[in-house]
Design a protein around this motif. Structure first.
Motif, PDB file in Angstrom:
ATOM      1  N   ALA A  98       8.778  -5.204  15.592  1.00 51.88           N
ATOM      2  CA  ALA A  98       7.758  -4.565  14.444  1.00 51.88           C
ATOM      3  C   ALA A  98       8.117  -4.905  13.208  1.00 51.88           C
ATOM      4  CB  ALA A  98       7.714  -3.054  15.044  1.00 51.88           C
ATOM      5  N   ASP A 120       7.139  -3.562   9.215  1.00 58.10           N
ATOM      6  CA  ASP A 120       6.402  -2.716   8.234  1.00 58.10           C
ATOM      7  C   ASP A 120       6.632  -3.501   6.891  1.00 58.10           C
ATOM      8  OD1 ASP A 120       6.026  -0.752  10.377  1.00 58.10           O
ATOM      9  OD2 ASP A 120       7.567   0.683   9.438  1.00 58.10           O
ATOM     10  N   LEU A 155       4.480  -7.107  15.741  1.00 60.79           N
ATOM     11  CA  LEU A 155       3.742  -5.672  15.483  1.00 60.79           C
ATOM     12  C   LEU A 155       3.768  -5.864  13.865  1.00 60.79           C
ATOM     13  CD1 LEU A 155       1.869  -3.380  15.831  1.00 60.79           C
ATOM     14  CD2 LEU A 155       3.862  -2.267  16.572  1.00 60.79           C
ATOM     15  N   THR A 173       2.597  -4.405  10.411  1.00 64.68           N
ATOM     16  CA  THR A 173       2.048  -3.374   9.633  1.00 64.68           C
ATOM     17  C   THR A 173       2.119  -3.438   8.261  1.00 64.68           C
ATOM     18  OG1 THR A 173       2.415  -1.881  11.385  1.00 64.68           O
ATOM     19  CG2 THR A 173       1.922  -0.806   9.423  1.00 64.68           C
ATOM     20  N   SER A 174       1.073  -3.428   7.620  1.00 63.22           N
ATOM     21  CA  SER A 174       0.768  -3.389   6.103  1.00 63.22           C
ATOM     22  C   SER A 174       0.827  -2.128   5.549  1.00 63.22           C
ATOM     23  CB  SER A 174      -0.522  -3.989   5.624  1.00 63.22           C
ATOM     24  OG  SER A 174      -0.581  -3.710   4.132  1.00 63.22           O
ATOM     25  N   GLU A 219      -2.109   0.872   5.060  1.00 64.48           N
ATOM     26  CA  GLU A 219      -2.058   1.882   6.222  1.00 64.48           C
ATOM     27  C   GLU A 219      -2.950   3.171   6.016  1.00 64.48           C
ATOM     28  OE1 GLU A 219       0.718   3.005   9.783  1.00 64.48           O
ATOM     29  OE2 GLU A 219       1.626   2.925   7.724  1.00 64.48           O
ATOM     30  N   SER A 240      -1.762  -4.131  12.241  1.00 65.64           N
ATOM     31  CA  SER A 240      -1.960  -2.851  11.904  1.00 65.64           C
ATOM     32  C   SER A 240      -1.744  -2.512  10.325  1.00 65.64           C
ATOM     33  CB  SER A 240      -0.611  -2.070  12.534  1.00 65.64           C
ATOM     34  OG  SER A 240      -0.703  -0.750  12.022  1.00 65.64           O
ATOM     35  N   GLY A 241      -2.880  -1.676  10.159  1.00 67.07           N
ATOM     36  CA  GLY A 241      -2.933  -1.171   8.493  1.00 67.07           C
ATOM     37  C   GLY A 241      -4.302  -1.642   7.876  1.00 67.07           C
ATOM     38  N   VAL A 256      -4.457  -2.898  15.554  1.00 62.43           N
ATOM     39  CA  VAL A 256      -4.248  -1.391  16.089  1.00 62.43           C
ATOM     40  C   VAL A 256      -5.265  -0.619  15.482  1.00 62.43           C
ATOM     41  CG1 VAL A 256      -2.364   0.453  15.455  1.00 62.43           C
ATOM     42  CG2 VAL A 256      -1.560  -1.629  16.161  1.00 62.43           C
TER      43      VAL A 256
END
Length: 195
Positions: A70, A72, A112, A114-115, A119, A144-145, A166
Motif C-alpha cells: 500500500a 499513500d 494499492l 492512493t492519491s 482522496e 484509490s482516490g 477502490v
C-alpha cells in the motif's frame, strides 16, 4: 484492531469476492491473524517503510500473490510524489517511485496506490501519478482516490497495469452501485470482472 478480525470473519462468510485487509500489520504473525480471519490478501504500508525486509518475510511465508504494497502518495512541492504513512498523515521523505523500485525486489504481488491529494475529492484520478507508477513497476495496480463519476474510469483505460479501483466514497454514501458502473461501461473498452 481486534474488531477487524471479527469483521473479516463475518465479511468472508457473507461476501464472495477477494478481500484485502490492512492496517496495523507490523509482523508476519499480524498478517497470519488476518489470513486466518478470512483475508485473501494483506496490505502493508507503514511497517514496510520502517522495515522493508518485512515485505520479503511476508512474501516468503504467504506468497507474492497474497501481499499488497500500500502506498499513500502526496504530490511533492518540488517534483514527483512523496510516500506518506499512518493513514496518509505523516510524510516519510521517500519519493514514491524510488520506494517502489526499492521494494520491487521484495516480491510483493500488487500495489494499492492512493492519491492522498485527491482522496474524497470526487474530481477524478491522479493519472500522472498512476502513469508514472505503471511505467516503473510490473506489479498490478489498484487505484484509490478521486473517483467521483463513472466517466472518470475512462481516464484509466489506456494505462497498463491498472487492475482495479477502490470505490469507497461512491458506495458508502449510496451515490451509485457496482451494477450502475457495469451498465454505464458496457460499451467502453474497459474490462469488468463479473464476480
Amino acid at each position: 484492531r481486534n474488531h477487524l478480525t471479527d469483521l473479516l470473519t463475518s465479511a468472508s462468510d457473507a461476501v464472495f469476492v477477494p478481500i484485502i485487509a490492512g492496517g496495523g500489520v507490523r509482523t508476519v504473525e499480524d498478517a497470519a491473524v488476518l489470513f486466518r480471519s478470512g483475508a485473501d490478501k494483506v496490505s502493508v504500508n507503514t511497517a514496510a517503510i520502517s522495515d522493508p525486509s518485512l515485505l520479503e518475510r511476508l512474501v516468503d511465508r504467504f506468497g507474492s500473490q497474497a501481499i499488497v504494497l500500500a502506498i499513500d502518495a502526496k504530490k511533492s512541492p518540488v517534483d514527483g510524489w512523496q510516500a506518506y504513512v499512518d493513514g496518509g498523515r505523516e510524510p516519510t521523505g521517500l519519493d514514491v517511485i524510488d520506494w517502489i523500485e526499492h521494494a520491487s525486489c521484495m516480491g510483493f504481488g500488487e500495489i494499492l496506490l492512493t492519491s492522498v491529494d485527491l482522496e474524497g475529492s470526487r474530481s477524478g484520478f491522479d493519472t500522472a501519478l498512476i502513469n508514472k507508477v505503471s511505467e516503473r513497476s510490473r506489479a498490478p495496480i489498484l487505484v484509490s482516490g478521486g473517483f467521483g463519476q463513472v466517466e472518470h474510469l475512462n481516464s484509466l483505460s489506456g494505462i497498463p497495469g491498472v487492475q482495479g479501483i477502490v470505490l469507497a466514497d461512491y458506495l458508502h454514501f449510496d451515490r451509485g452501485s457496482v451494477d450502475c458502473i457495469k451498465y454505464a461501461l458496457r460499451n467502453e473498452p474497459i474490462t469488468i470482472d463479473d464476480k
